[in-house]
Motif scaffolding. Structure first.
Motif, PDB file in Angstrom:
ATOM      1  N   GLY A 221      41.028  -1.212  29.709  1.00  0.00           N
ATOM      2  CA  GLY A 221      40.508  -2.234  28.806  1.00  0.00           C
ATOM      3  C   GLY A 221      39.708  -1.625  27.668  1.00  0.00           C
ATOM      4  N   ALA A 222      38.834  -0.667  28.011  1.00  0.00           N
ATOM      5  CA  ALA A 222      38.069   0.011  26.968  1.00  0.00           C
ATOM      6  C   ALA A 222      39.000   0.772  26.035  1.00  0.00           C
ATOM      7  CB  ALA A 222      37.057   0.973  27.604  1.00  0.00           C
ATOM      8  N   GLY A 223      40.026   1.401  26.605  1.00  0.00           N
ATOM      9  CA  GLY A 223      40.992   2.129  25.785  1.00  0.00           C
ATOM     10  C   GLY A 223      41.702   1.223  24.797  1.00  0.00           C
ATOM     11  N   TRP A 224      42.043   0.021  25.225  1.00  0.00           N
ATOM     12  CA  TRP A 224      42.717  -0.922  24.328  1.00  0.00           C
ATOM     13  C   TRP A 224      41.795  -1.319  23.174  1.00  0.00           C
ATOM     14  CZ3 TRP A 224      47.330  -2.507  23.113  1.00  0.00           C
ATOM     15  CH2 TRP A 224      47.489  -3.688  22.366  1.00  0.00           C
ATOM     16  N   ARG A 225      40.512  -1.557  23.494  1.00  0.00           N
ATOM     17  CA  ARG A 225      39.574  -1.954  22.441  1.00  0.00           C
ATOM     18  C   ARG A 225      39.323  -0.802  21.465  1.00  0.00           C
ATOM     19  NH1 ARG A 225      37.781  -4.710  27.056  1.00  0.00           N
ATOM     20  NH2 ARG A 225      36.371  -3.047  27.733  1.00  0.00           N
ATOM     21  N   ILE A 226      39.216   0.415  21.968  1.00  0.00           N
ATOM     22  CA  ILE A 226      39.053   1.571  21.083  1.00  0.00           C
ATOM     23  C   ILE A 226      40.309   1.767  20.240  1.00  0.00           C
ATOM     24  CG2 ILE A 226      38.643   4.069  20.972  1.00  0.00           C
ATOM     25  CD1 ILE A 226      37.313   3.738  23.792  1.00  0.00           C
ATOM     26  N   GLY A 227      41.462   1.567  20.872  1.00  0.00           N
ATOM     27  CA  GLY A 227      42.742   1.770  20.184  1.00  0.00           C
ATOM     28  C   GLY A 227      42.896   0.879  18.963  1.00  0.00           C
ATOM     29  N   ARG A 228      42.351  -0.341  19.030  1.00  0.00           N
ATOM     30  CA  ARG A 228      42.438  -1.223  17.862  1.00  0.00           C
ATOM     31  C   ARG A 228      41.693  -0.632  16.678  1.00  0.00           C
ATOM     32  NH1 ARG A 228      40.948  -7.095  20.280  1.00  0.00           N
ATOM     33  NH2 ARG A 228      39.283  -5.814  21.172  1.00  0.00           N
ATOM     34  N   ALA A 229      40.547   0.000  16.952  1.00  0.00           N
ATOM     35  CA  ALA A 229      39.806   0.640  15.864  1.00  0.00           C
ATOM     36  C   ALA A 229      40.561   1.846  15.327  1.00  0.00           C
ATOM     37  CB  ALA A 229      38.422   1.070  16.369  1.00  0.00           C
ATOM     38  N   LEU A 230      41.230   2.575  16.202  1.00  0.00           N
ATOM     39  CA  LEU A 230      41.985   3.745  15.758  1.00  0.00           C
ATOM     40  C   LEU A 230      43.145   3.329  14.859  1.00  0.00           C
ATOM     41  CD1 LEU A 230      42.202   5.950  19.003  1.00  0.00           C
ATOM     42  CD2 LEU A 230      40.361   5.761  17.319  1.00  0.00           C
ATOM     43  N   ARG A 231      43.848   2.260  15.244  1.00  0.00           N
ATOM     44  CA  ARG A 231      44.976   1.800  14.429  1.00  0.00           C
ATOM     45  C   ARG A 231      44.489   1.284  13.083  1.00  0.00           C
ATOM     46  NH1 ARG A 231      46.523  -0.347  19.451  1.00  0.00           N
ATOM     47  NH2 ARG A 231      45.670  -2.378  18.875  1.00  0.00           N
ATOM     48  N   ARG A 232      43.408   0.518  13.106  1.00  0.00           N
ATOM     49  CA  ARG A 232      42.911  -0.097  11.879  1.00  0.00           C
ATOM     50  C   ARG A 232      42.428   0.959  10.879  1.00  0.00           C
ATOM     51  NH1 ARG A 232      39.918  -3.466  14.187  1.00  0.00           N
ATOM     52  NH2 ARG A 232      37.858  -2.484  14.040  1.00  0.00           N
ATOM     53  N   ASN A 233      41.902   2.073  11.381  1.00  0.00           N
ATOM     54  CA  ASN A 233      41.336   3.091  10.496  1.00  0.00           C
ATOM     55  C   ASN A 233      42.195   4.351  10.406  1.00  0.00           C
ATOM     56  OD1 ASN A 233      38.535   1.941   9.738  1.00  0.00           O
ATOM     57  ND2 ASN A 233      38.587   1.697  11.951  1.00  0.00           N
ATOM     58  N   PHE A 234      43.398   4.303  10.973  1.00  0.00           N
ATOM     59  CA  PHE A 234      44.345   5.415  10.884  1.00  0.00           C
ATOM     60  C   PHE A 234      43.719   6.743  11.342  1.00  0.00           C
ATOM     61  CE2 PHE A 234      45.410   2.283   7.608  1.00  0.00           C
ATOM     62  CZ  PHE A 234      46.716   1.971   7.993  1.00  0.00           C
ATOM     63  N   VAL A 235      43.017   6.698  12.470  1.00  0.00           N
ATOM     64  CA  VAL A 235      42.289   7.861  12.975  1.00  0.00           C
ATOM     65  C   VAL A 235      43.261   8.927  13.482  1.00  0.00           C
ATOM     66  CG1 VAL A 235      40.769   8.636  14.845  1.00  0.00           C
ATOM     67  CG2 VAL A 235      40.180   6.601  13.508  1.00  0.00           C
ATOM     68  N   GLU A 236      42.921  10.188  13.207  1.00  0.00           N
ATOM     69  CA  GLU A 236      43.775  11.303  13.616  1.00  0.00           C
ATOM     70  C   GLU A 236      43.169  12.164  14.722  1.00  0.00           C
ATOM     71  OE1 GLU A 236      45.946  12.698   9.630  1.00  0.00           O
ATOM     72  OE2 GLU A 236      43.790  12.367   9.373  1.00  0.00           O
ATOM     73  N   ALA A 237      41.861  12.081  14.926  1.00  0.00           N
ATOM     74  CA  ALA A 237      41.196  12.843  15.984  1.00  0.00           C
ATOM     75  C   ALA A 237      40.002  12.046  16.477  1.00  0.00           C
ATOM     76  CB  ALA A 237      40.740  14.210  15.473  1.00  0.00           C
ATOM     77  N   VAL A 238      39.797  12.047  17.798  1.00  0.00           N
ATOM     78  CA  VAL A 238      38.695  11.314  18.413  1.00  0.00           C
ATOM     79  C   VAL A 238      37.794  12.298  19.159  1.00  0.00           C
ATOM     80  CG1 VAL A 238      38.030   9.430  19.951  1.00  0.00           C
ATOM     81  CG2 VAL A 238      40.221   9.337  18.739  1.00  0.00           C
ATOM     82  N   PHE A 239      36.511  12.305  18.824  1.00  0.00           N
ATOM     83  CA  PHE A 239      35.544  13.174  19.487  1.00  0.00           C
ATOM     84  C   PHE A 239      34.802  12.385  20.565  1.00  0.00           C
ATOM     85  CE2 PHE A 239      36.234  15.410  15.541  1.00  0.00           C
ATOM     86  CZ  PHE A 239      36.192  16.751  15.910  1.00  0.00           C
ATOM     87  N   VAL A 240      34.642  12.997  21.732  1.00  0.00           N
ATOM     88  CA  VAL A 240      33.938  12.376  22.858  1.00  0.00           C
ATOM     89  C   VAL A 240      33.051  13.432  23.517  1.00  0.00           C
ATOM     90  CG1 VAL A 240      35.826  10.743  23.276  1.00  0.00           C
ATOM     91  CG2 VAL A 240      35.767  12.919  24.528  1.00  0.00           C
ATOM     92  N   HIS A 241      32.228  12.977  24.484  1.00  0.00           N
ATOM     93  CA  HIS A 241      31.400  13.905  25.250  1.00  0.00           C
ATOM     94  C   HIS A 241      31.747  13.915  26.737  1.00  0.00           C
ATOM     95  CE1 HIS A 241      28.345  14.169  21.865  1.00  0.00           C
ATOM     96  NE2 HIS A 241      28.478  15.415  22.257  1.00  0.00           N
ATOM     97  N   SER A 242      31.736  12.762  27.372  1.00  0.00           N
ATOM     98  CA  SER A 242      31.869  12.721  28.831  1.00  0.00           C
ATOM     99  C   SER A 242      33.324  12.626  29.280  1.00  0.00           C
ATOM    100  CB  SER A 242      31.091  11.527  29.383  1.00  0.00           C
ATOM    101  OG  SER A 242      31.748  10.308  29.039  1.00  0.00           O
ATOM    102  N   GLU A 243      33.536  12.865  30.567  1.00  0.00           N
ATOM    103  CA  GLU A 243      34.880  12.719  31.137  1.00  0.00           C
ATOM    104  C   GLU A 243      35.356  11.273  31.039  1.00  0.00           C
ATOM    105  OE1 GLU A 243      36.144  14.606  34.735  1.00  0.00           O
ATOM    106  OE2 GLU A 243      34.369  15.880  34.803  1.00  0.00           O
ATOM    107  N   ARG A 244      34.452  10.332  31.296  1.00  0.00           N
ATOM    108  CA  ARG A 244      34.831   8.920  31.226  1.00  0.00           C
ATOM    109  C   ARG A 244      35.245   8.546  29.803  1.00  0.00           C
ATOM    110  NH1 ARG A 244      36.872   5.128  34.554  1.00  0.00           N
ATOM    111  NH2 ARG A 244      36.242   3.024  33.955  1.00  0.00           N
ATOM    112  N   GLU A 245      34.476   9.003  28.825  1.00  0.00           N
ATOM    113  CA  GLU A 245      34.851   8.752  27.432  1.00  0.00           C
ATOM    114  C   GLU A 245      36.183   9.401  27.094  1.00  0.00           C
ATOM    115  OE1 GLU A 245      30.263   8.590  25.635  1.00  0.00           O
ATOM    116  OE2 GLU A 245      31.491  10.400  25.480  1.00  0.00           O
ATOM    117  N   GLN A 246      36.415  10.584  27.643  1.00  0.00           N
ATOM    118  CA  GLN A 246      37.688  11.270  27.403  1.00  0.00           C
ATOM    119  C   GLN A 246      38.859  10.442  27.921  1.00  0.00           C
ATOM    120  OE1 GLN A 246      37.930  15.195  29.149  1.00  0.00           O
ATOM    121  NE2 GLN A 246      40.135  15.337  28.799  1.00  0.00           N
TER     122      GLN A 246
END
Length: 357
Positions: free
Chosen positions: A65-90
């Motif tokens: 569910g969190a991945g789907w919500r993040i994915g909408r932001a990635l599509r809307r902003n044409f993101v090419e790389a995502v930076f994270v810190h934790s395993e859960r965020e990864q």
């Protein structure tokens, strides 16, 4: 190029600071930057206050569910790389790039932190291209990224030149004490140390800089020690500007924090020409030159620390030498070096020819 910094923690920390500083540096290089964080948190409020315009979402619940919500932001902003810190965020970000059908993951490791690869991280690496970013060369040499991972890079800690300003001391002596969520108990040692110093130093104050979500506990401890009027508690509305002002007014920066929180606390003190006092460990040994830019201690005992501070406060010439050394040390940690590490990791992450199936 377009990058996203995803940060799911609720409280502001050195990890959030690392991403915020990197975002500023990358925008200066004409990158388009997106922030995604937990909605209604201290992190979102501080990012907004500092002009980052974050996208607030609900990061809890199932990772898909969190991945789907993040994915909408990635599509809307044409993101090419995502930076994270934790395993859960990864894992959540890996789902997001699959849903968005674009981008790769770069997981930043804390300074002198081990590269943990639990079940979430291993599965995330199977469903999305993943690279790793380290704070020091020694961290990279000690790590063993998976064979399928993207090329790892180093983004050393840095401080912006604009942050460097001469200390503007107010009347009295002040100690800025930094703590983090995992070292909150150490702040109690600082309060007991102040109580011991207060009798012979009636003009001394302690400024606590750290998470401001449990100040009531500190208030009770201050009342019990009789130092209520000697302590400035963490601000819930703190900003980068207010933190810099507090540090610049201090005679010493007592770093009780860990990880990224400790790293940025030391750098901020250097930028303001404030000597650092902290326990000796691999990170402090890397940043602080004992007797030149600060003091490395071997204890966290209140009585011993009170004696250490009494000696420091009594020797103005020593404090001045340490302050000058701290100010000169800031130049050794330029923000551009950190930005270059993030840029190189982004360049590799967006290159699909580097992705290994």
């Amino acid at each position: 190029m377009r990058v996203c910094f995803y940060h799911a923690e609720r409280e502001w920390s050195g990890r959030a600071r690392a991403f915020a500083d990197a975002a500023n540096a990358m925008r200066a290089r004409s990158y388009e930057v997106t922030f995604v964080c937990e909605r209604g948190t201290a992190v979102e409020r501080r990012l907004e206050a500092e002009g980052h315009n974050p996208i607030g979402i609900r990061t809890g619940g199932h990772w898909l569910g969190a991945g789907w919500r993040i994915g909408r932001a990635l599509r809307r902003n044409f993101v090419e790389a995502v930076f994270v810190h934790s395993e859960r965020e990864q894992l959540q970000a890996a789902a997001a790039v699959r849903f968005a059908a674009r981008g790769a993951i770069v997981r930043r490791m804390p300074p002198f932190g081990s590269l943990a690869l639990g079940g979430d991280a291993r599965f995330a690496a199977r469903i999305s291209a993943t690279g790793f970013l380290f704070a020091f060369d020694a961290d990279l040499r000690a790590a063993r990224p998976p064979a399928r991972a993207l090329e790892p890079y180093v983004a050393p800690p840095g401080i912006a030149a604009s942050a460097a300003a001469p200390a503007a001391h107010e009347s009295g002596r002040r100690i800025a004490c930094f703590f983090s969520e995992q070292t909150r108990g150490s702040a109690s040692v600082a309060l007991r140390t102040l109580a011991l110093l207060a009798a012979r130093h009636p003009d001394i104050r302690l400024m606590l800089l750290g998470p401001g979500d449990r100040n009531e506990t500190f208030k009770l401890q201050c009342a019990a020690l009789g130092i209520v009027d000697r302590v400035d508690l963490p601000r819930g509305d703190a900003t980068e500007e207010s933190d810099r002002a507090a540090i610049a007014s201090a005679d010493f920066g007592w770093v009780l924090a860990a990880g990224d929180d400790a790293m940025f606390a030391m750098l901020d003190c250097f930028a303001a020409g404030v000597p650092v006092v902290t326990e000796r460990n691999p990170l402090s040994g890397r940043l602080v030159r004992d007797g030149e830019t600060g003091v490395l201690t071997s204890t966290l005992d209140a009585a011993a620390m009170a004696a250490e501070y009494a000696a420091l406060l009594a020797d103005d010439s020593r404090r001045a030498r340490l302050a000058q050394g701290a100010r000169e040390a800031a130049a050794a940690w330029p923000i551009d070096a950190m930005a270059e590490g993030f840029v190189r990791a982004t360049t590799t992450a967006r290159d699909r020819t580097q992705w290994r199936s």
